[in-house]
Scaffold this motif. Structure first.
Motif, short mmCIF file in Angstrom:
data_model
loop_
_atom_site.label_atom_id
_atom_site.label_comp_id
_atom_site.label_asym_id
_atom_site.label_seq_id
_atom_site.Cartn_x
_atom_site.Cartn_y
_atom_site.Cartn_z
N ASP A 25 0.83 -1.21 0.00
CA ASP A 25 0.00 0.00 0.00
C ASP A 25 0.86 1.26 0.00
OD1 ASP A 25 -2.49 -1.21 -0.18
OD2 ASP A 25 -2.89 -1.11 1.98
N THR A 81 2.43 1.61 -3.56
CA THR A 81 1.53 2.10 -4.60
C THR A 81 1.23 3.59 -4.42
OG1 THR A 81 -0.43 1.29 -3.41
CG2 THR A 81 0.50 -0.16 -5.10
N THR A 131 2.17 6.29 -7.31
CA THR A 131 1.14 7.22 -7.80
C THR A 131 1.66 8.65 -7.76
OG1 THR A 131 -0.69 5.78 -7.18
CG2 THR A 131 -1.17 8.13 -7.33
N LEU A 144 -2.81 0.84 -11.15
CA LEU A 144 -2.47 0.20 -9.87
C LEU A 144 -3.71 -0.24 -9.10
CD1 LEU A 144 0.43 2.54 -8.67
CD2 LEU A 144 0.61 0.26 -9.72
N PHE A 188 -0.25 -7.96 -8.08
CA PHE A 188 1.15 -7.76 -7.72
C PHE A 188 1.77 -9.09 -7.32
CE2 PHE A 188 -1.15 -3.88 -6.93
CZ PHE A 188 -0.34 -2.91 -7.47
N ARG A 217 -1.55 -6.49 1.69
CA ARG A 217 -1.01 -5.22 1.20
C ARG A 217 -0.39 -4.38 2.31
NH1 ARG A 217 -2.88 -3.70 -4.06
NH2 ARG A 217 -2.54 -1.57 -3.40
N VAL A 232 4.19 -5.67 -11.45
CA VAL A 232 2.90 -4.99 -11.55
C VAL A 232 2.22 -5.51 -12.81
CG1 VAL A 232 1.71 -2.79 -11.70
CG2 VAL A 232 3.86 -2.96 -10.40
#
Length: 84
Positions: free
Chosen positions: A32, A35, A39, A50, A55, A65, A77
């Protein structure tokens, strides 16, 4: 990059959205966290990918996550693939 890192490998639409096939980021984070950082680095286009991507962490599907990613890991990814 100094210290332990993670290798991020982008496939298909993720590669196009990130504008690269691979990059390294510092270790010491969860999926988490990763990502969120990706981003911020690459913008909304990658964020959309995403949100729906799968993953792999060292070739194994990541289900937690929030778990810390192991230093030196390779994160794949994988956006949803079309075709059949």
């Amino acid at each position: 990059m100094q210290g332990p890192s993670l290798t991020i490998r982008y496939f298909a639409g993720a590669r196009a959205a990130a504008g690269r096939a691979e990059e390294a980021v510092p270790a010491g984070r969860s999926l988490d966290d990763l990502t969120a950082e990706l981003t911020q680095r690459h913008g909304d286009r990658l964020a959309g990918v995403l949100r729906v991507a799968s993953f792999l962490v060292n070739g194994v599907t990541c289900h937690d996550r929030q778990a810390p990613l192991p230093a030196g890991a390779t994160i794949d990814v994988l956006p949803p693939f079309a075709g059949g």
